[in-house]
Design a protein around this motif. Structure first.
Motif, PDB file in Angstrom:
ATOM      1  N   PHE A   1      -8.201 -18.774 -30.772  1.00 47.59           N
ATOM      2  CA  PHE A   1      -9.066 -19.627 -29.954  1.00 47.59           C
ATOM      3  C   PHE A   1      -8.267 -20.221 -28.787  1.00 47.59           C
ATOM      4  O   PHE A   1      -8.702 -20.184 -27.630  1.00 47.59           O
ATOM      5  N   GLU A   2      -7.083 -20.749 -29.110  1.00 40.78           N
ATOM      6  CA  GLU A   2      -6.248 -21.365 -28.066  1.00 40.78           C
ATOM      7  C   GLU A   2      -5.861 -20.337 -27.006  1.00 40.78           C
ATOM      8  O   GLU A   2      -5.878 -20.623 -25.811  1.00 40.78           O
TER       9      GLU A   2
ATOM     10  N   ARG B   1     -20.676  -8.975 -43.956  1.00 44.46           N
ATOM     11  CA  ARG B   1     -21.427 -10.196 -43.637  1.00 44.46           C
ATOM     12  C   ARG B   1     -22.914 -10.025 -43.912  1.00 44.46           C
ATOM     13  O   ARG B   1     -23.598 -10.985 -44.282  1.00 44.46           O
TER      14      ARG B   1
ATOM     15  N   ILE C   1     -10.487 -29.621 -35.726  1.00 49.26           N
ATOM     16  CA  ILE C   1     -11.095 -28.509 -35.001  1.00 49.26           C
ATOM     17  C   ILE C   1     -12.618 -28.659 -35.090  1.00 49.26           C
ATOM     18  O   ILE C   1     -13.137 -29.081 -36.123  1.00 49.26           O
TER      19      ILE C   1
ATOM     20  N   LEU D   1      -9.504 -25.137 -43.011  1.00 56.51           N
ATOM     21  CA  LEU D   1     -10.387 -24.020 -42.660  1.00 56.51           C
ATOM     22  C   LEU D   1     -10.383 -22.947 -43.735  1.00 56.51           C
ATOM     23  O   LEU D   1     -11.403 -22.359 -44.052  1.00 56.51           O
TER      24      LEU D   1
ATOM     25  N   LYS E   1     -23.148 -10.700 -47.415  1.00 63.52           N
ATOM     26  CA  LYS E   1     -22.972 -12.132 -47.686  1.00 63.52           C
ATOM     27  C   LYS E   1     -24.283 -12.881 -47.506  1.00 63.52           C
ATOM     28  O   LYS E   1     -24.614 -13.775 -48.286  1.00 63.52           O
TER      29      LYS E   1
ATOM     30  N   ASP F   1     -15.801 -21.479 -46.892  1.00 62.80           N
ATOM     31  CA  ASP F   1     -16.145 -20.056 -47.039  1.00 62.80           C
ATOM     32  C   ASP F   1     -17.237 -19.598 -46.076  1.00 62.80           C
ATOM     33  O   ASP F   1     -17.783 -18.511 -46.225  1.00 62.80           O
TER      34      ASP F   1
ATOM     35  N   ARG G   1      -3.773 -26.733 -22.592  1.00 59.89           N
ATOM     36  CA  ARG G   1      -3.087 -27.378 -23.704  1.00 59.89           C
ATOM     37  C   ARG G   1      -1.769 -26.641 -23.917  1.00 59.89           C
ATOM     38  O   ARG G   1      -1.641 -25.482 -23.567  1.00 59.89           O
TER      39      ARG G   1
ATOM     40  N   ALA H   1     -15.675 -20.452 -23.959  1.00 53.67           N
ATOM     41  CA  ALA H   1     -14.460 -20.954 -24.593  1.00 53.67           C
ATOM     42  C   ALA H   1     -14.682 -21.240 -26.074  1.00 53.67           C
ATOM     43  O   ALA H   1     -14.610 -22.375 -26.526  1.00 53.67           O
ATOM     44  N   SER H   2     -15.000 -20.197 -26.813  1.00 47.71           N
ATOM     45  CA  SER H   2     -15.058 -20.337 -28.270  1.00 47.71           C
ATOM     46  C   SER H   2     -14.525 -19.038 -28.842  1.00 47.71           C
ATOM     47  O   SER H   2     -14.427 -18.035 -28.137  1.00 47.71           O
ATOM     48  N   PHE H   3     -14.154 -19.070 -30.122  1.00 49.88           N
ATOM     49  CA  PHE H   3     -13.645 -17.823 -30.703  1.00 49.88           C
ATOM     50  C   PHE H   3     -14.144 -17.651 -32.126  1.00 49.88           C
ATOM     51  O   PHE H   3     -14.101 -18.594 -32.928  1.00 49.88           O
ATOM     52  N   ALA H   4     -14.630 -16.466 -32.408  1.00 49.14           N
ATOM     53  CA  ALA H   4     -14.993 -16.120 -33.779  1.00 49.14           C
ATOM     54  C   ALA H   4     -14.440 -14.733 -34.064  1.00 49.14           C
ATOM     55  O   ALA H   4     -14.329 -13.908 -33.158  1.00 49.14           O
TER      56      ALA H   4
ATOM     57  N   LEU I   1     -21.462 -19.891 -38.859  1.00 51.71           N
ATOM     58  CA  LEU I   1     -22.257 -18.701 -38.532  1.00 51.71           C
ATOM     59  C   LEU I   1     -22.916 -18.137 -39.779  1.00 51.71           C
ATOM     60  O   LEU I   1     -23.614 -17.136 -39.730  1.00 51.71           O
TER      61      LEU I   1
ATOM     62  N   GLU J   1     -14.574 -10.520 -47.192  1.00 52.95           N
ATOM     63  CA  GLU J   1     -14.731 -10.949 -45.788  1.00 52.95           C
ATOM     64  C   GLU J   1     -13.400 -11.494 -45.260  1.00 52.95           C
ATOM     65  O   GLU J   1     -12.948 -11.144 -44.176  1.00 52.95           O
ATOM     66  N   ARG J   2     -12.775 -12.340 -46.089  1.00 52.36           N
ATOM     67  CA  ARG J   2     -11.514 -12.959 -45.657  1.00 52.36           C
ATOM     68  C   ARG J   2     -10.439 -11.898 -45.420  1.00 52.36           C
ATOM     69  O   ARG J   2      -9.721 -11.934 -44.424  1.00 52.36           O
TER      70      ARG J   2
ATOM     71  N   GLU K   1     -11.154 -10.123 -42.241  1.00 55.51           N
ATOM     72  CA  GLU K   1     -10.869 -11.001 -41.095  1.00 55.51           C
ATOM     73  C   GLU K   1      -9.370 -11.047 -40.819  1.00 55.51           C
ATOM     74  O   GLU K   1      -8.934 -10.987 -39.669  1.00 55.51           O
TER      75      GLU K   1
ATOM     76  N   THR L   1     -18.691 -18.155 -42.532  1.00 53.30           N
ATOM     77  CA  THR L   1     -18.276 -17.414 -41.352  1.00 53.30           C
ATOM     78  C   THR L   1     -18.390 -18.401 -40.195  1.00 53.30           C
ATOM     79  O   THR L   1     -19.313 -19.204 -40.180  1.00 53.30           O
ATOM     80  N   ARG L   2     -17.437 -18.382 -39.261  1.00 51.20           N
ATOM     81  CA  ARG L   2     -17.434 -19.492 -38.304  1.00 51.20           C
ATOM     82  C   ARG L   2     -16.970 -19.102 -36.908  1.00 51.20           C
ATOM     83  O   ARG L   2     -16.326 -18.066 -36.705  1.00 51.20           O
ATOM     84  N   GLU L   3     -17.285 -19.997 -35.988  1.00 59.42           N
ATOM     85  CA  GLU L   3     -16.873 -19.838 -34.595  1.00 59.42           C
ATOM     86  C   GLU L   3     -16.129 -21.121 -34.215  1.00 59.42           C
ATOM     87  O   GLU L   3     -16.654 -22.216 -34.416  1.00 59.42           O
ATOM     88  N   ILE L   4     -14.905 -20.976 -33.705  1.00 53.59           N
ATOM     89  CA  ILE L   4     -14.138 -22.150 -33.274  1.00 53.59           C
ATOM     90  C   ILE L   4     -14.636 -22.574 -31.891  1.00 53.59           C
ATOM     91  O   ILE L   4     -14.684 -21.752 -30.977  1.00 53.59           O
ATOM     92  N   LEU L   5     -15.001 -23.828 -31.754  1.00 57.15           N
ATOM     93  CA  LEU L   5     -15.564 -24.291 -30.485  1.00 57.15           C
ATOM     94  C   LEU L   5     -14.601 -25.167 -29.695  1.00 57.15           C
ATOM     95  O   LEU L   5     -14.649 -25.208 -28.470  1.00 57.15           O
TER      96      LEU L   5
ATOM     97  N   GLU M   1      -7.133 -18.045 -36.673  1.00 53.09           N
ATOM     98  CA  GLU M   1      -8.268 -18.104 -35.754  1.00 53.09           C
ATOM     99  C   GLU M   1      -8.111 -19.221 -34.722  1.00 53.09           C
ATOM    100  O   GLU M   1      -8.603 -19.105 -33.599  1.00 53.09           O
ATOM    101  N   VAL M   2      -7.393 -20.322 -35.104  1.00 56.91           N
ATOM    102  CA  VAL M   2      -7.192 -21.394 -34.127  1.00 56.91           C
ATOM    103  C   VAL M   2      -6.229 -20.920 -33.034  1.00 56.91           C
ATOM    104  O   VAL M   2      -6.440 -21.179 -31.849  1.00 56.91           O
TER     105      VAL M   2
ATOM    106  N   ILE N   1     -16.934 -13.005 -50.330  1.00 54.13           N
ATOM    107  CA  ILE N   1     -16.147 -13.868 -49.450  1.00 54.13           C
ATOM    108  C   ILE N   1     -14.681 -13.446 -49.456  1.00 54.13           C
ATOM    109  O   ILE N   1     -14.014 -13.447 -48.412  1.00 54.13           O
TER     110      ILE N   1
END
Lengths: 304, 445
Positions: free
Chosen positions: B93-94, B150, A104, A81, B153, A85, B74, B134-137, A109, B168-169, B172, A87-91, B89-90, B165
């Motif tokens: 999300f979890e 953004r 994943i 991940l 960007k 580069d 989980r 159930a998603s996460f950004a 986005l 942005e990172r 984030e 921008t993203r949404e984890i599904l 981010e994972v 970028i």
């Protein structure tokens, strides 16, 4: 943009890319398809986790990145991940483990470069496809494996685009290998269930049902004992590992190959440039390949 | 209570555990490290049994809804443990998915009377839009600066892209760091809820098992060990056993093939189950809490100890004699592997010794005079409704099955001086020992 590949795959919901060797130009073809797909489609994209190539993927600079549009669905390993580069949404987290972390599912986005390493087992890819459809995918593309061990199950992808590049070696050898793989991938489907047996093979009614791989080593010693006009049936084309000469010997006895789970070979994409220096004449390569295979042949590199 | 893994397997405990299918990964993890309650934990064991009783009064439909939510969980204890530190981010999300399931469980738990720690503010933190998806950004809602970056960007020229970028990172990462810090006050509640879910999940499985097998809630901490209608779930058409055991020694006698060993194993299984907070496989039960459970049987002896079976038994008896605390001691034909004169003396001496102790002991034996040294004597009923002539008319190959069919595996209390059943010769004949050999044997009796 001219659509040179998309017309050949647009009627298939899921398409896989395969290469005859490393650096055959798969990523170039993938990027080309990504640009040709109409903007109103929701593409879903993944790649078979390739053990040998994984580290090339992460560290290699010679490999072109994959450029996706906003809205594209992706499946890749958590560890990649930070190399994406967008921008993203984890599904979703799929529970599929790879050396680079769990696979994943995410949505882009923004436009941007991505690195892909998804599941490699057919069953896992089938589950992933279901997830993709659920998240609204209209089309799935799978960056597949190298050589004949590519994805050959309809349950994963109905169609394959085979990429043939100068990186394989000399032109004649490249043409011959490509033609042979095309024949294998185009093996006709003979649907039906495999015989219920633990044996490696069962012969009945001039049909030789084989569990697992059909190799030269397996078939040649059997050949004399088989009836004329025998059909050798494997689960799918990925199990057909025969050399061209062994296939020829089978055919001399009136024999043929069949698979229970068949795919469509949609096109061959040629790449006259070798990653190792010597390249082919683009026009000659395209023309000779067109003469050797009976599916559309496209030169992606030269028309960019 | 201590009992080793091979013994657990042989008495059927692992078989029973395999009948449970917890819906959540937390329940499955708890099942893997299930251990018996100790006598000093009698309060906790009582609460566990009360909780199962309460679950049995709930509607199966409600439980099914709860299990459906459990099945979506989980195991994210790794992510939870990182709260306050670096969450990616994972992880977020979890955690958000987990919070959504906790949110869905809230009303179900309220109906069931289960308790969860409050975590709604944590969900609102990760779902500022309130979409409950159930998603996460790392969304722009978390940072106005991110929104600006953004926007840049989207319109960036290729040359400027790398720099944007990078920014942005960095932004984030800051957002995720802030979220991690804001989640810290909820860390305990989130971990506690995973623990609660593990226990509730396992209790639901225990309750389902109890309902399926018509198990009864046991009374615990009693003076005597008592089972009525006790069965072994691993054996079909098991004859229910009724047995009451007071401190001291009880002797169990009966026919060969009459089920003495199975009776001891079934007893051990159900006592162990009660100690692990299960309803036992019985119509009613009362059980003291033991520090130790000993089941000594030749077929349970560990061959790797490189002792003869008798030697192995002696080593186990030495452990028992030196053991501390309150024990349930089950001896299956002690000293059967040595010469009968000495063996009988050992069995009688053991019985007299154990009868003088406060432990509860059961001794299955064929030796004469053992029962007279115990405070109770049970006898397996043996062959019923059939005589040896009838049995002999069956072909030899069918006789073992016929013996099993007509064997009454029930046990009943008898007086201590009741004679031992003598059926070994009959079994020999039925199972086809040759006539000549039988003549020799009979001439010796």
């Amino acid at each position: 943009m001219d659509q040179i590949i998309f017309p050949h795959i647009h009627r298939f919901r899921a398409t896989a890319l395969a290469g005859i060797c490393k650096n055959a130009g798969k990523t170039t073809v993938l990027n080309r398809i990504l640009r040709e797909v109409p903007a109103d489609e929701t593409l879903a994209l993944t790649s078979i986790g390739r053990d040998g190539e994984t580290w090339d993927l992460v560290t290699g600079t010679q490999k072109p990145g994959i450029f996706v549009r906003q809205g594209t669905l992706l499946a890749t390993a958590a560890g990649l991940l930070r190399h994406c580069d967008i921008t993203r949404e984890i599904l979703a987290a799929t529970g599929v483990a790879t050396p680079l972390g769990e696979v994943i599912v995410l949505r882009a986005l923004s436009d941007g470069q991505v690195q892909l390493a998804g599941p490699s087992v057919t069953e896992q890819l089938v589950s992933l496809s279901q997830l993709f459809w659920r998240f609204g995918a209209s089309r799935i593309l799978i960056d597949g494996a190298v050589g004949r061990k590519s994805l050959c199950s309809r349950r994963v992808a109905e169609a394959t685009v085979l990429c043939a590049g100068a990186s394989f070696g000399g032109m004649e050898a490249t043409l011959a290998e490509t033609a042979h793989i095309c024949r294998i991938l185009q093996t006709p489907a003979l649907p039906g269930d495999p015989p219920d047996t633990r044996e490696k093979f069962v012969l009945c009614d001039k049909q030789l049902h084989v569990r697992g791989a059909v190799t030269d080593h397996f078939l040649l010693p059997l050949l004399r004992g088989l009836p004329e006009g025998v059909t050798v049936i494997a689960q799918d084309a990925s199990r057909l590992l025969l050399s061209a000469s062994a296939l020829h010997k089978l055919e001399l006895r009136g024999g043929s190959l069949a698979v229970r789970d068949g795919i469509t070979l949609a096109a061959v994409a040629v790449n006259p440039y070798s990653a190792y220096g010597s390249s082919f004449d683009a026009a000659e390569f395209l023309q000779k390949m067109t003469a050797r295979v009976d599916v559309p042949v496209i030169d992606v590199g030269s028309r960019q | 209570m201590i009992i080793d893994y091979p013994q657990k397997q042989r008495i059927g405990f692992t078989y029973v555990l395999d009948l449970l299918a917890p819906a959540s990964p937390y329940g499955r993890a708890l099942l893997r490290k299930l251990r018996p309650f100790a006598p000093r934990e009698v309060g906790a064991l009582q609460r566990e049994l009360d909780a199962i009783e309460a679950i049995l009064s709930l509607s199966p439909a409600l439980l099914a809804q709860i299990e459906e939510q459990f099945a979506q969980l989980r195991d994210i204890r790794g992510s939870l443990s990182r709260i306050g530190g670096a969450l990616d981010e994972v992880d977020l999300f979890e955690i958000k998915c987990y919070l959504l399931i906790l949110d869905a469980l809230g009303p179900l738990f309220a109906r069931a009377g289960f308790i969860l720690a409050e975590t709604l503010p944590a969900l609102e933190l990760l779902d500022p839009e309130g979409n409950r998806v159930a998603s996460f950004a790392v969304s722009e809602r978390f940072s106005p600066a991110l929104a600006e970056i953004r926007a840049e960007k989207r319109n960036a020229l290729p040359d400027a892209r790398a720099d944007i970028i990078e920014r942005e990172r960095a932004e984030e990462e800051q957002v995720m760091e802030r979220l991690s810090a804001k989640l810290l006050p909820w860390k305990n509640a989130l971990q506690q809820n995973a623990d609660s879910i593990a226990h509730i999940d396992l209790r639901i499985q225990k309750a389902k098992l109890a309902r399926q097998y018509h198990c009864a809630k046991p009374a615990i901490g009693t003076h005597t060990l008592h089972f009525a209608g006790m069965v072994n779930p691993q054996i079909a058409n098991f004859t229910p056993l009724h047995i009451s055991l007071a401190p001291g020694a009880t002797v169990l006698t009966g026919y060969n093939m009459g089920g003495k060993s199975v009776t001891l194993k079934t007893l051990a299984l159900n006592v162990l189950l009660i100690h692990c907070g299960f309803y036992p496989f019985a119509e009613s039960a009362s059980c003291p809490l033991f520090d130790q459970l000993y089941l000594v049987s030749e077929d349970l002896e560990d061959a790797t100890r490189s002792l003869s079976s008798f030697g192995g038994e002696v080593v186990r008896l030495r452990e028992i004699a030196g053991g501390e605390g309150f024990a349930l001691i089950l001896l299956d034909e002690p000293a059967r592997g040595t010469n009968p004169a000495e063996g009988g003396a050992i069995a009688r001496g053991l019985c007299a010794y154990l009868n003088a102790q406060k432990n509860i002991s059961v001794i299955a034996t064929h030796y004469e005079g053992v029962a007279a040294r115990a405070n109770a004597h049970y006898r397996a009923a043996g062959l019923q409704d059939i005589d040896i002539e009838t049995l002999c008319r069956f072909p030899e190959a069918e006789r073992p099955a016929q013996i099993a069919r007509h064997m009454d595996y029930g046990i009943a209390p008898v007086s201590p001086d009741q004679a031992l059943p003598a059926n070994a010769l009959m079994i020999c004949r039925l199972l086809g020992l040759g006539e000549e050999l039988m003549r020799y044997i009979i001439s010796e009796t």
